[in-house]
Design an enzyme around this catalytic site. Structure first.
Site, PDB file in Angstrom:
ATOM      1  N   HIS A 122    -114.675  39.017  83.493  1.00 16.05           N
ATOM      2  CA  HIS A 122    -115.404  38.962  82.215  1.00 16.05           C
ATOM      3  C   HIS A 122    -116.830  39.524  82.322  1.00 16.05           C
ATOM      4  O   HIS A 122    -117.470  39.754  81.294  1.00 16.05           O
ATOM      5  CB  HIS A 122    -115.487  37.523  81.690  1.00 16.05           C
ATOM      6  CG  HIS A 122    -114.163  36.934  81.335  1.00 16.05           C
ATOM      7  ND1 HIS A 122    -113.294  37.534  80.449  1.00 16.05           N
ATOM      8  CD2 HIS A 122    -113.532  35.794  81.752  1.00 16.05           C
ATOM      9  CE1 HIS A 122    -112.200  36.793  80.337  1.00 16.05           C
ATOM     10  NE2 HIS A 122    -112.318  35.728  81.115  1.00 16.05           N
ATOM     11  N   ASP A 159    -104.244  38.078  84.612  1.00 16.89           N
ATOM     12  CA  ASP A 159    -104.920  36.854  84.181  1.00 16.89           C
ATOM     13  C   ASP A 159    -104.614  36.632  82.700  1.00 16.89           C
ATOM     14  O   ASP A 159    -104.453  37.595  81.951  1.00 16.89           O
ATOM     15  CB  ASP A 159    -106.430  37.017  84.406  1.00 16.89           C
ATOM     16  CG  ASP A 159    -107.214  35.732  84.168  1.00 16.89           C
ATOM     17  OD1 ASP A 159    -107.623  35.103  85.158  1.00 16.89           O
ATOM     18  OD2 ASP A 159    -107.440  35.379  82.982  1.00 16.89           O
ATOM     19  N   HIS A 161    -106.471  35.717  80.387  1.00 20.73           N
ATOM     20  CA  HIS A 161    -107.562  36.194  79.526  1.00 20.73           C
ATOM     21  C   HIS A 161    -107.741  37.706  79.690  1.00 20.73           C
ATOM     22  O   HIS A 161    -107.514  38.247  80.775  1.00 20.73           O
ATOM     23  CB  HIS A 161    -108.867  35.490  79.893  1.00 20.73           C
ATOM     24  CG  HIS A 161    -108.804  33.994  79.802  1.00 20.73           C
ATOM     25  ND1 HIS A 161    -108.511  33.200  80.890  1.00 20.73           N
ATOM     26  CD2 HIS A 161    -108.975  33.170  78.746  1.00 20.73           C
ATOM     27  CE1 HIS A 161    -108.513  31.931  80.506  1.00 20.73           C
ATOM     28  NE2 HIS A 161    -108.784  31.881  79.210  1.00 20.73           N
ATOM     29  N   ASP A 242    -103.727  31.821  85.479  1.00 17.03           N
ATOM     30  CA  ASP A 242    -103.852  30.888  84.347  1.00 17.03           C
ATOM     31  C   ASP A 242    -102.860  31.154  83.219  1.00 17.03           C
ATOM     32  O   ASP A 242    -102.914  30.503  82.183  1.00 17.03           O
ATOM     33  CB  ASP A 242    -105.293  30.842  83.831  1.00 17.03           C
ATOM     34  CG  ASP A 242    -105.944  32.214  83.752  1.00 17.03           C
ATOM     35  OD1 ASP A 242    -105.232  33.220  83.929  1.00 17.03           O
ATOM     36  OD2 ASP A 242    -107.167  32.274  83.521  1.00 17.03           O
TER      37      ASP A 242
HETATM   38 ZN   LIG Z   1    -108.455  33.645  82.945  1.00 15.90          ZN
END
Ligand SMILES: [Zn+2]
Length: 304
Positions: A122, A159, A161, A242
């Site tokens: 991120h 991931d 996200h 995740d």
């Molecule tokens: Zn994540």
């Protein structure tokens, strides 16, 4: 196969109750040592240099993370904390990827897993966010291009996200292809299919409740063929776990075996085009039991 990690990566402590906690990394490294007592060679991650970080980040972010005096946890945003051990952890996490790239490019090993935190995908050129301080995988991919002269590098991100930071860093750099599957809607609310960079960004969203079949179908039909036709000389994996069904931060229903499956598919592509070279780096994953199982499934498939 080689693992890069460092004890400093467990000393970045965002504070009580934070999902991105030191025990995550303890769980991963303990599980790997138990599952593969002989097959893994453990190396201490060096620190990334400022020059290596500056390939993808600006001066202000380096100053914030590395030069801010901190005597307790300091919130950079609602999710992201700078604490006394954070700068050293961030340098070692990014340095792991640098060392991993050098090792595979010098032919010392074919595949490396970097068991590090804080995670990275991120972090944008100018901002730490989403638990991430520096974008470890982007620092490594930029090193592969600039230091080793590669012109076709892929960053694959499973991931749950979207790796908004990695995308932002490379979306005008045709040397790097970024491919991601991620839940939508979900933080950070980027990763729409129409975000295509210079044709080097490939985003595939997964609806909440998506299971193994849905995940594998998207990779088999869309992402893996695109990656294969790019013919990556070096393949990076943003290995967040995740999307596992046990994870508390998202609603994708993957089993641990799905991480073995996707990893085998990626290794096959790396063998076709990049002499089998894969550098994988830990990103998210917030259920400790899922992290153990999924990281063992992932590393087992990297091992062959
Ligand atoms: Zn994540």
């Amino acid at each position: 196969m080689r693992i890069y990690t460092h004890p400093a990566c467990t000393r970045h402590d965002p504070g009580p109750g934070h999902a991105e906690r030191p025990l995550r990394l303890v769980a991963v490294t303990e599980a790997l040592r138990e599952a593969f007592p002989d097959a893994l060679h453990w190396e201490e991650a060096p620190r990334a240099s400022r020059g290596q970080l500056l390939r993808v980040h600006d001066d202000a972010l380096l100053a914030l993370v590395l030069d801010t005096p901190v005597d307790g946890p300091m919130a950079l945003d609602p999710d992201t904390v700078l604490a006394p051990g954070s700068a050293e952890a961030a340098l070692r996490a990014a340095g792991a990827g640098i060392a991993a790239v050098d090792a595979v490019m010098h032919g010392e090993v074919r595949r490396v897993f970097c068991a590090v935190r804080p995670p990275g995908h991120h972090a944008t050129p100018s901002a730490a966010m989403g638990f991430c301080l520096f974008n470890n995988i982007a620092v490594a991919a930029a090193h592969a291009c600039d230091k080793h002269g590669l012109s076709r590098v892929a960053v694959v991100d499973f991931d749950v996200h979207h790796g908004n930071g990695t995308q932002a860093i490379f979306d005008t750099d045709a040397r790097v292809m970024y491919l991601s599957s991620h839940q939508m809607p979900l933080y950070p609310d980027t990763g729409y299919a129409n975000e295509r960079g210079v044709g080097n960004i490939v985003n595939a969203s997964l609806p909440p409740g998506c299971d193994s079949d849905g995940f594998r179908r998207i990779w088999r039909e869309r992402l893996l063929p695109t990656l294969d036709s790019f013919r990556p000389q070096l393949l990076f994996i943003s290995a967040g776990f995740d999307a596992h069904k046990r994870d508390p931060l998202a609603q994708i229903e993957l089993e641990s075996g799905d991480y073995e499956w996707i990893t085998r598919e990626l290794v096959a592509i790396a063998k076709r085009h990049g002499d089998g070279r894969v550098v994988s780096m830990l990103e998210g994953g917030y259920d400790l039991a899922a992290l153990r199982e999924a990281s063992v499934a992932h590393v087992g498939a990297l091992l062959d």
